[in-house]
Design an enzyme around this catalytic site. Structure first.
Site, PDB file in Angstrom:
ATOM      1  N   GLU A  36      -4.951  -1.537   0.713  1.00 35.61           N
ATOM      2  CA  GLU A  36      -6.408  -1.505   0.751  1.00 35.61           C
ATOM      3  C   GLU A  36      -6.932  -0.123   0.381  1.00 35.61           C
ATOM      4  O   GLU A  36      -6.525   0.878   0.991  1.00 35.61           O
ATOM      5  CB  GLU A  36      -6.923  -1.831   2.158  1.00 35.61           C
ATOM      6  CG  GLU A  36      -6.631  -3.224   2.647  1.00 35.61           C
ATOM      7  CD  GLU A  36      -7.190  -3.476   4.032  1.00 35.61           C
ATOM      8  OE1 GLU A  36      -7.316  -4.640   4.411  1.00 35.61           O
ATOM      9  OE2 GLU A  36      -7.511  -2.490   4.746  1.00 35.61           O
ATOM     10  N   CYS A  37      -7.807  -0.044  -0.586  1.00 35.44           N
ATOM     11  CA  CYS A  37      -8.545   1.167  -0.919  1.00 35.44           C
ATOM     12  C   CYS A  37      -7.600   2.364  -1.084  1.00 35.44           C
ATOM     13  O   CYS A  37      -6.889   2.468  -2.065  1.00 35.44           O
ATOM     14  CB  CYS A  37      -9.628   1.425   0.126  1.00 35.44           C
ATOM     15  SG  CYS A  37     -10.932   2.546  -0.434  1.00 35.44           S
TER      16      CYS A  37
END
Length: 505
Positions: free
Chosen positions: A374-375
């Site tokens: 994620e990210c």
């Protein structure tokens, strides 16, 4: 005549004595960001804790940084409340659980009182939370009254009182109080010699702030509570039993409020994650039973909702943490890897030099180990990361392309990820762009208008995106991304049901 001991759910009663299911509770909001909501909430939480009160703090909407600080101030984990991402019923359940144990509940709002859909005002009205308005009075006096009355009447919203920030003197406070007319000035804060440090995504992480506890004590000492909190209304969040089959995924699957990481979720000496002991419940089927999930946990990968870890445990997973910054390999017994967001751009040099970490994630990918990034986790898997100073650093190289930091905001807002198991809800917030030849497998959907949001990249068992998922919104989808065999569970469930049916007389 109303029973004086009765607390009506979603209502407030100024005269009602404390009961186990009700407690003092307020939502702390403002006209905009930058007014001092987090500073005031942290100061108030620390002040009440020092007075012997049991304090629980929540944060409106998606956020990782403010909750870290508020957890240090209050001594308990801070969970998000949101009518969309978390769900109405799940948010109510969290408040109800907290109210059974706490003397005071503080809910910090997001941005301005009416910003967003749903807004902090929507949350306050949904659960009968009176609002304390924080106003930066540093450059105004009597105009505070106009601002507060406008906020109260626009919705309208139940404004309990005002906390005036950056007040210069007792005379200044008196002018503010006079301007409020029928609204109380609950507290004042003077100008702070030392403020909470910030960077591009918000506050500096709590464990990176030198002498944070001393700073929180200083803020607590500076807060002037004019009449204490005894006049605050009691609020009850108990409601009727709810049929789980009628709830949305987000509402039905959110863990209880008492299942959380302990405050100070990253060890200050090592930067390693400290997951709380497993707390099982029957809310989620054990889709990850017997599986070990390795989670990157250090100053570069710290953006994890406590509820996400609780959700994994409820699914039956064992959690082990490792530190890419310390050049640690993924644990050998890991069945899947979760790389959460954080600040890889601030630690790019160390990540580039972490040969053991980079080799281990490449080996895991080559072996077909499920990887959810994620990210910041996705940024660390790119070929190259270009930091804010323009320096280029080699990353793990699992995703072709370059991540470049920029001063312009690249993504912000609530989004959802469609999956075969249902909609996963969450958000995005980043200042970088990813230039890659990879074609996205899918896109998230913006909650605001239904348009396409963040790209989702998939290659083999690797899934990566700028999207931050709130796992309890759809645990089955998260389990599938981490390698659960949902078909096997379905078969086992049918066999169990069949055996149970044959055993009936």
């Amino acid at each position: 005549m109303q029973d004086p001991d009765l607390i009506v759910p979603g209502k407030v009663d100024m005269a009602a004595p404390a009961r186990k299911t009700g407690c003092r509770a307020v939502l702390i909001s403002a006209i905009a960001s930058g007014q001092g909501k987090t500073t005031v909430t942290a100061a108030l939480a620390r002040r009440l804790v020092r007075e012997g009160k049991r304090v629980r703090v929540f944060k409106t909407g998606p956020d990782f940084l403010d909750p870290m600080l508020l957890a240090r101030a209050s001594g308990a984990a801070v969970h998000p409340l949101d009518l969309w991402m978390v769900g109405h019923e799940a948010s109510r359940q969290r408040l109800a659980e907290a109210a059974r144990d706490a003397d005071v509940i503080l809910v910090e709002g997001v941005m301005g009182l009416y910003d967003g859909k749903p807004s902090s005002a929507d949350l306050a009205r949904a659960f009968g939370l009176p609002v304390l308005v924080v106003v930066d009075a540093g450059a105004m006096a009597q105009t505070v009254g106009a601002v507060v009355r406008g906020l109260r009447d626009y919705g309208p919203c139940n404004v309990l009182g005002v906390i005036a920030n950056r007040v210069a003197s007792a005379g200044h406070a008196a002018m503010v109080a006079e301007s409020l007319r029928d609204v109380s000035l609950v507290a004042t804060m003077p100008r702070q010699a030392t403020s909470l440090p910030e960077r591009h995504l918000g506050l500096v992480q709590a464990d990176e702030i030198a002498e944070l506890d001393a700073l929180l004590d200083t803020l607590a000492d500076a807060l002037v509570l004019r009449d204490g909190i005894e006049a605050w209304p009691l609020v009850s969040f108990d409601g009727p039993d709810v049929d789980a089959s009628t709830l949305t995924a987000a509402e039905a699957t959110t863990p209880r409020a008492d299942q959380h990481l302990q405050a100070g979720s990253i060890d200050r000496a090592t930067g390693r994650g400290l997951p709380s002991p497993p707390q099982k419940s029957n809310r989620n089927p054990p889709l990850l039973q017997g599986k070990t999930i390795a989670i990157a946990r250090d100053a570069a990968f710290a953006f994890v909702y406590p509820a996400n870890l609780d959700c994994l445990r409820e699914l039956g997973a064992d959690i082990v943490c490792f530190s890419p910054l310390a050049d640690e390999a993924i644990p050998a017994d890991a069945d899947a890897v979760y790389l959460p967001g954080g600040y890889p751009e601030l630690h790019a040099a160390r990540l580039a030099a972490a040969q053991t970490w980079r080799a281990s994630i490449r080996a895991a990918d080559a072996a077909g180990t499920p990887i959810l990034a994620e990210c910041g986790g996705m940024m660390a898997l790119a070929d190259t990361l270009v930091d804010a100073q323009g320096a280029s650093w080699p990353m793990a190289g699992l995703l072709p392309g370059t991540v470049s930091m920029q001063t312009k905001l690249a993504g912000l807002g609530m989004q959802s990820l469609p999956t075969p198991q249902g909609e996963v809800r969450g958000h995005t917030f980043h200042y970088s762009r990813f230039d890659t030849p990879l074609a996205p497998q899918a896109h998230t959907t913006r909650q605001r208008d239904g348009s396409a949001g963040e790209a989702v990249y998939a290659r083999g068992a690797l899934h990566a995106s700028y999207f931050h998922a709130y796992f309890p919104s759809q645990p089955r989808a998260i389990a599938a991304l981490l390698g659960a065999d949902l078909n096997m569970l379905t078969t086992a469930t049918k066999m169990t049901s069949s055996i149970a049916g044959e055993a009936r007389p």
